[in-house]
Every structure is written in structure tokens, then in C-alpha cells.
Design a protein around this motif. Structure first.
Motif, PDB file in Angstrom:
ATOM      1  N   VAL A 134       0.858  -1.189   0.000  1.00 52.87           N
ATOM      2  CA  VAL A 134       0.000   0.000   0.000  1.00 52.87           C
ATOM      3  C   VAL A 134       0.891   1.235   0.000  1.00 52.87           C
ATOM      4  O   VAL A 134       1.865   1.318   0.770  1.00 52.87           O
ATOM      5  CB  VAL A 134      -0.921   0.024   1.243  1.00 52.87           C
ATOM      6  CG1 VAL A 134      -1.751   1.303   1.272  1.00 52.87           C
ATOM      7  CG2 VAL A 134      -1.820  -1.199   1.267  1.00 52.87           C
ATOM      8  N   LEU A 135       0.571   2.195  -0.854  1.00 51.76           N
ATOM      9  CA  LEU A 135       1.298   3.458  -0.885  1.00 51.76           C
ATOM     10  C   LEU A 135       0.332   4.582  -0.522  1.00 51.76           C
ATOM     11  O   LEU A 135      -0.663   4.808  -1.215  1.00 51.76           O
ATOM     12  CB  LEU A 135       1.893   3.723  -2.261  1.00 51.76           C
ATOM     13  CG  LEU A 135       2.655   5.048  -2.400  1.00 51.76           C
ATOM     14  CD1 LEU A 135       3.906   5.045  -1.528  1.00 51.76           C
ATOM     15  CD2 LEU A 135       3.004   5.336  -3.855  1.00 51.76           C
ATOM     16  N   ARG A 175       0.019   8.311  -0.596  1.00 54.63           N
ATOM     17  CA  ARG A 175       0.707   9.272  -1.458  1.00 54.63           C
ATOM     18  C   ARG A 175       0.399  10.722  -1.068  1.00 54.63           C
ATOM     19  O   ARG A 175      -0.736  11.108  -0.877  1.00 54.63           O
ATOM     20  CB  ARG A 175       0.273   9.035  -2.907  1.00 54.63           C
ATOM     21  CG  ARG A 175       0.756  10.061  -3.917  1.00 54.63           C
ATOM     22  CD  ARG A 175       2.239   9.871  -4.227  1.00 54.63           C
ATOM     23  NE  ARG A 175       2.447   8.802  -5.189  1.00 54.63           N
ATOM     24  CZ  ARG A 175       3.637   8.283  -5.457  1.00 54.63           C
ATOM     25  NH1 ARG A 175       4.710   8.702  -4.816  1.00 54.63           N
ATOM     26  NH2 ARG A 175       3.753   7.319  -6.371  1.00 54.63           N
ATOM     27  N   ASN A 176       1.481  11.523  -0.891  1.00 51.15           N
ATOM     28  CA  ASN A 176       1.401  12.988  -0.868  1.00 51.15           C
ATOM     29  C   ASN A 176       0.571  13.526   0.291  1.00 51.15           C
ATOM     30  O   ASN A 176      -0.282  14.391   0.130  1.00 51.15           O
ATOM     31  CB  ASN A 176       0.825  13.514  -2.197  1.00 51.15           C
ATOM     32  CG  ASN A 176       1.051  15.002  -2.369  1.00 51.15           C
ATOM     33  OD1 ASN A 176       2.112  15.522  -2.020  1.00 51.15           O
ATOM     34  ND2 ASN A 176       0.053  15.701  -2.900  1.00 51.15           N
ATOM     35  N   ASP A 207       5.208  10.602   1.228  1.00 46.56           N
ATOM     36  CA  ASP A 207       4.592   9.299   0.993  1.00 46.56           C
ATOM     37  C   ASP A 207       4.933   8.335   2.130  1.00 46.56           C
ATOM     38  O   ASP A 207       5.953   8.481   2.821  1.00 46.56           O
ATOM     39  CB  ASP A 207       5.094   8.689  -0.314  1.00 46.56           C
ATOM     40  CG  ASP A 207       4.868   9.585  -1.520  1.00 46.56           C
ATOM     41  OD1 ASP A 207       4.013  10.484  -1.438  1.00 46.56           O
ATOM     42  OD2 ASP A 207       5.555   9.372  -2.548  1.00 46.56           O
ATOM     43  N   LEU A 212       5.085   4.083   2.478  1.00 45.21           N
ATOM     44  CA  LEU A 212       4.988   2.804   1.781  1.00 45.21           C
ATOM     45  C   LEU A 212       4.881   1.674   2.799  1.00 45.21           C
ATOM     46  O   LEU A 212       5.677   1.589   3.746  1.00 45.21           O
ATOM     47  CB  LEU A 212       6.200   2.585   0.885  1.00 45.21           C
ATOM     48  CG  LEU A 212       6.191   1.313   0.028  1.00 45.21           C
ATOM     49  CD1 LEU A 212       4.996   1.299  -0.926  1.00 45.21           C
ATOM     50  CD2 LEU A 212       7.504   1.184  -0.743  1.00 45.21           C
ATOM     51  N   ASP A 247       8.061  10.801  -3.451  1.00 52.90           N
ATOM     52  CA  ASP A 247       8.065  10.096  -4.742  1.00 52.90           C
ATOM     53  C   ASP A 247       8.466   8.629  -4.599  1.00 52.90           C
ATOM     54  O   ASP A 247       9.277   8.106  -5.363  1.00 52.90           O
ATOM     55  CB  ASP A 247       9.006  10.802  -5.721  1.00 52.90           C
ATOM     56  CG  ASP A 247       8.570  12.235  -5.988  1.00 52.90           C
ATOM     57  OD1 ASP A 247       7.350  12.470  -6.129  1.00 52.90           O
ATOM     58  OD2 ASP A 247       9.453  13.113  -6.042  1.00 52.90           O
ATOM     59  N   SER A 270       5.341   3.268  -6.744  1.00 53.94           N
ATOM     60  CA  SER A 270       3.984   2.748  -6.555  1.00 53.94           C
ATOM     61  C   SER A 270       3.786   1.398  -7.233  1.00 53.94           C
ATOM     62  O   SER A 270       2.667   0.887  -7.247  1.00 53.94           O
ATOM     63  CB  SER A 270       2.968   3.741  -7.122  1.00 53.94           C
ATOM     64  OG  SER A 270       3.170   3.948  -8.508  1.00 53.94           O
ATOM     65  N   ALA A 279       1.397  -1.476  -5.975  1.00 58.00           N
ATOM     66  CA  ALA A 279       0.788  -1.033  -4.728  1.00 58.00           C
ATOM     67  C   ALA A 279      -0.621  -0.501  -4.948  1.00 58.00           C
ATOM     68  O   ALA A 279      -0.934   0.077  -5.998  1.00 58.00           O
ATOM     69  CB  ALA A 279       1.639   0.052  -4.067  1.00 58.00           C
ATOM     70  N   THR A 280      -1.466  -0.695  -3.966  1.00 58.33           N
ATOM     71  CA  THR A 280      -2.724   0.030  -3.897  1.00 58.33           C
ATOM     72  C   THR A 280      -2.414   1.434  -3.402  1.00 58.33           C
ATOM     73  O   THR A 280      -1.807   1.599  -2.338  1.00 58.33           O
ATOM     74  CB  THR A 280      -3.701  -0.661  -2.929  1.00 58.33           C
ATOM     75  OG1 THR A 280      -4.006  -1.962  -3.427  1.00 58.33           O
ATOM     76  CG2 THR A 280      -4.979   0.143  -2.783  1.00 58.33           C
ATOM     77  N   VAL A 281      -2.797   2.448  -4.165  1.00 59.30           N
ATOM     78  CA  VAL A 281      -2.440   3.826  -3.836  1.00 59.30           C
ATOM     79  C   VAL A 281      -3.609   4.514  -3.140  1.00 59.30           C
ATOM     80  O   VAL A 281      -4.742   4.497  -3.629  1.00 59.30           O
ATOM     81  CB  VAL A 281      -2.035   4.619  -5.098  1.00 59.30           C
ATOM     82  CG1 VAL A 281      -1.725   6.072  -4.738  1.00 59.30           C
ATOM     83  CG2 VAL A 281      -0.822   3.953  -5.759  1.00 59.30           C
ATOM     84  N   ASP A 328      -4.641   8.197  -2.045  1.00 59.38           N
ATOM     85  CA  ASP A 328      -4.305   9.605  -2.253  1.00 59.38           C
ATOM     86  C   ASP A 328      -4.509  10.360  -0.942  1.00 59.38           C
ATOM     87  O   ASP A 328      -5.622  10.467  -0.432  1.00 59.38           O
ATOM     88  CB  ASP A 328      -5.194  10.196  -3.350  1.00 59.38           C
ATOM     89  CG  ASP A 328      -4.844  11.649  -3.663  1.00 59.38           C
ATOM     90  OD1 ASP A 328      -3.818  12.144  -3.133  1.00 59.38           O
ATOM     91  OD2 ASP A 328      -5.594  12.288  -4.427  1.00 59.38           O
TER      92      ASP A 328
END
Length: 422
Positions: free
Chosen positions: A6-7, A9-10, A27, A29, A41, A44, A47-49, A51
Motif C-alpha cells: 500500500v502506498l 501518497r502525498n 509518501d 509505503l 516520490d 507505486s 501497490a494500492t495507492v 491519495d
């Protein structure tokens, strides 16, 4: 099966180790339930991202002391003192059937998850029978949070060392599992030292940590010194409250390696002397926060953090900062439970117990300038958008994903009607 990678992100990431600090545009991870990297950065691939733009990302909260079964008695002990509160428990506690313990514990545990509490010590002093104890454990498993089941001695009678041994050997033998065990006897403030010695011996034989309420009482004016004099003071003890203890006893806890749980909401509501969190910290005791009882106090960590912060502003101890309080709600709470190597911060290698708060809710707009202050002073349970326990998403888009909340609510109302008559 949960996603293995799983990521997040941001996000506006808040870590708590060694002290709380915030990093924008960051991020997180996760692989196989553990945090593997925090940075910008991150890849990904596979990975399931999630947001996390307009989200605060931080470790899940750690509630170090709560009687979860009392979710069926919410608001029953407001505007009364500690003695009257204990009377309510003695009145209604015997009415709980095992099915009632299950319904109340499940609802209370889901309330924890919904508000961002991912780890909970359930001081379950409703062990009226072995079936009652089993029901509480079953509910903690079903809820999906990380929990320590504290086998407690009911104030109205019940529980036994034989059943403590049964639970330890047959149900909660694995200290690396998501649900583990502690022993929660009445403690030296309320039990003769001869009985305490027998209970401590059993805990040692079973390799169980201890937790109990502690205060100066007619039975033990200095309960921590009583433990020391009996050779029963050690580092696997979590002391709850301690508001009426002298500074010398708090220092003795620190020197022994013991830890503490302060419950500022319930302590204030039940008139438990002056605030203790600052005194514990000044004495060098690792201290977490606890809800204690929703019979008289709110059940979310945001309210607790504000109670601790505000109390510190009027106490004689040095004023706590928002960072101090957030650390108590996360890493210090994990350390108080002996879990700092697993949870409480976002250090790579730790279990991925993580929550995301919405920054685009009206009460959190512009909070990105100081996310730590926003979490402690502005946020509330409604802002909890996403919750992960060991990398598994248990809440997303503001809703718990594996819980039948309608059924849980129906069962809790039925329990309240059966045990209280409402």
C-alpha cells in the motif's frame, strides 16, 4: 485478503519519533503490514495507492486504559463522584450476560477504530464467569483493532486465578498476536498485600504484564511503597491514575521501570484530585492517555488530548505543548503498553497502524500550517477518513468497512435495555 503493498501518497505526514514533527508532500509505503519507507516520490509499482492530498497522516492513537464493556452504560456516571460511580458498576455489572459483554465490547472497540484509536488496552473487569471473559475476547477479535485484553477482577465479585490461567494458556498465549493479554487485578490500593503476592506470583508464572488502578486509600496510604516493601515492585506494571500519590511514590514508579496511564477526562469528572499527567512526566514516568469510562467521559482521543493540554495549563507543573500531548497519545502510549517496538510511530519496520484525517473539512481548513496543533486542538472523530491496522484498511472514506454497524447498534441497545432498563 489485505493488500500486501500500500502506498499512501502525498500527505501531510506527522511522525512522533523521537518527537512529533510534520513533513508536507510525503509518501508512506507499506508492505506485508509493515512500514517500509517514508519519503517523497516513493515507487507505486504493484501497490494500492491511497491519495493523501489534503490529508494528515499519522500513527494510530493508543488508548492505554478503558473499560470497554461500559459502552452500554454511556453517560450513566455524569455529575457524580467516584464512590457513586462504583455503586453504579456494582448495581448493573451483575446483570451483564456473556452476550451483553460481547455486544458492549464490540461496540466500544468499533467506536475506538472509528475515531482513530488503533490500539486499546481493555481493562475488562466484567469477568463474572469464564463465559464473560471469552465473550470480551471474542468481541476484540471481531472488531479488528489491536488490543490488550486485561483480565480484570469485577468490583461486584467474580473472576479467578484459574480462569486467568485458562485464558493465558488456551486463548491468548501468543504475545505477538493482534490481541494479547495482561492481568488487571484490583491492586494494592484495594487488596491486602497477602493476596497481592499470590496474584503477582501467578502473573510472573504466566509471563503477564500487570495493570491496576492506584491511589492512596485507607487500606494502603502509600501503595507503591507497600509493593516495594513486599518485594513486588517491577517493570512490567502499568499504573492507572495515581492522582493522590505523593511525588516520592511517582519517582519510585519511574525508578522501577513502571509506566502509567493518565485519564484526564474521567479523572476530572469523578473528582479524582488534581491532574496527574504532568506530575508523572516530571517524575520520569512514561505516560500514555486513557479514556477510562464512557460512563462519564468522551470516548475519543481528540477530547482526551485537549483535556490533558488544558489541564496542564492550570497545573503547577510545566505546561505541556501540543507535541507533548500528541506523543502521549501515540508513541508514549505504545511504550507504556510495552509495544513501542511495534507501533506508535512511523519508523520503518513497525506495524502499519496509520490514520488519515481530512484537511478539507471546515474545522481543519488552513491547518496545514501546523498539522500537529490542528490534530490536538481542532480535529475530532468526524475528520478521521481512513484507518489501517497492520496495513489492513478498516475504515475508508469515513466509514468502517468490515463492521455491521446497524447490527452492533441494535445489539448494544438491547444490552442497555436488559442491564439498565432503558
Amino acid at each position: 485478503m489485505p493488500d500486501t503493498r500500500v502506498l499512501i501518497r502525498n500527505g501531510h505526514v506527522i511522525d512522533t519519533e523521537p518527537q512529533p514533527f510534520a513533513r508536507p508532500n510525503t509518501d508512506l509505503l507499506i508492505e506485508d503490514g509493515r512500514i517500509v519507507a517514508v519519503g517523497s516520490d516513493l515507487p507505486s509499482d504493484g501497490a494500492t495507492v491511497i491519495d493523501a492530498t489534503d490529508r494528515i497522516v499519522l500513527p494510530g492513537f493508543v488508548d492505554t486504559h478503558r473499560h470497554v464493556w461500559q459502552s452500554a452504560l454511556r453517560g450513566a456516571a455524569v455529575d457524580i463522584d467516584l464512590h457513586a460511580y462504583l455503586g453504579i458498576l456494582a448495581q448493573h455489572g451483575p446483570n451483564f450476560r456473556p452476550s451483553d459483554v460481547y455486544a458492549a465490547t464490540l461496540a466500544g472497540a468499533l467506536e475506538c477504530l472509528d475515531s482513530g484509536i488503533t490500539t486499546q488496552l481493555d481493562y475488562s473487569h466484567i469477568s463474572n464467569s469464564p463465559e464473560h471473559a471469552d465473550a470480551a475476547i471474542d468481541a476484540l477479535h471481531a472488531a479488528g483493532l489491536r488490543a490488550i485484553y486485561g483480565y480484570g477482577t469485577p468490583v461486584h465479585g467474580g473472576g479467578s486465578l484459574d480462569d486467568v490461567r485458562r485464558i493465558r494458556t488456551e486463548r491468548l498465549a501468543d504475545d505477538n498476536a493482534r490481541v494479547t493479554m495482561a492481568y488487571a487485578p484490583l491492586g494494592p490500593s484495594f487488596t491486602p498485600i497477602e493476596v497481592i503476592a499470590e496474584e503477582w506470583k501467578a502473573a510472573d508464572e504466566l509471563d503477564l504484564p500487570l495493570t491496576f488502578h492506584v491511589s492512596a486509600t485507607p487500606l494502603a496510604a502509600q501503595p507503591v511503597f507497600a509493593l516495594r516493601d513486599a518485594g513486588l515492585l517491577h517493570d512490567k506494571i502499568l499504573y492507572v491514575h495515581g492522582n493522590t500519590l505523593g511525588d516520592d511514590e511517582l519517582k519510585l514508579i519511574a525508578d522501577s521501570g513502571g509506566t502509567a496511564s493518565a485519564t484526564p477526562g474521567a479523572e476530572a469528572m469523578l473528582g479524582d484530585s488534581s491532574p496527574v499527567a504532568g506530575r508523572l512526566r516530571r517524575a520520569g514516568v512514561t505516560t500514555g492517555l486513557g479514556v477510562d469510562a464512557v460512563t462519564c467521559a468522551p470516548g475519543d482521543m481528540f477530547s482526551l488530548m485537549r483535556a490533558a493540554l488544558l489541564a496542564s495549563q492550570i497545573a503547577d507543573d510545566p505546561r505541556m505543548t501540543c507535541g507533548d500531548v500528541l506523543k502521549m497519545a501515540t508513541l508514549d502510549g505504545a511504550a507504556a503498553l510495552g509495544l513501542a517496538d511495534r507501533i506508535g510511530s512511523l519508523r520503518p519496520g513497525k506495524q502499519a497502524d496509520v490514520i488519515l484525517l481530512r484537511l478539507d473539512d471546515i474545522n481543519c481548513l488552513t491547518a496545514e500550517r501546523d498539522p500537529i496543533a490542528a490534530v490536538v486542538t481542532a480535529a475530532h472523530p468526524h475528520n478521521v477518513d481512513t484507518v489501517l491496522v497492520a496495513g489492513q484498511v478498516v475504515k475508508t472514506a469515513g466509514r468502517l468497512v468490515h463492521a455491521d454497524l446497524g447490527r452492533a447498534a441494535q445489539d448494544l441497545r438491547a444490552t442497555a435495555a436488559a442491564v439498565v432498563g432503558i
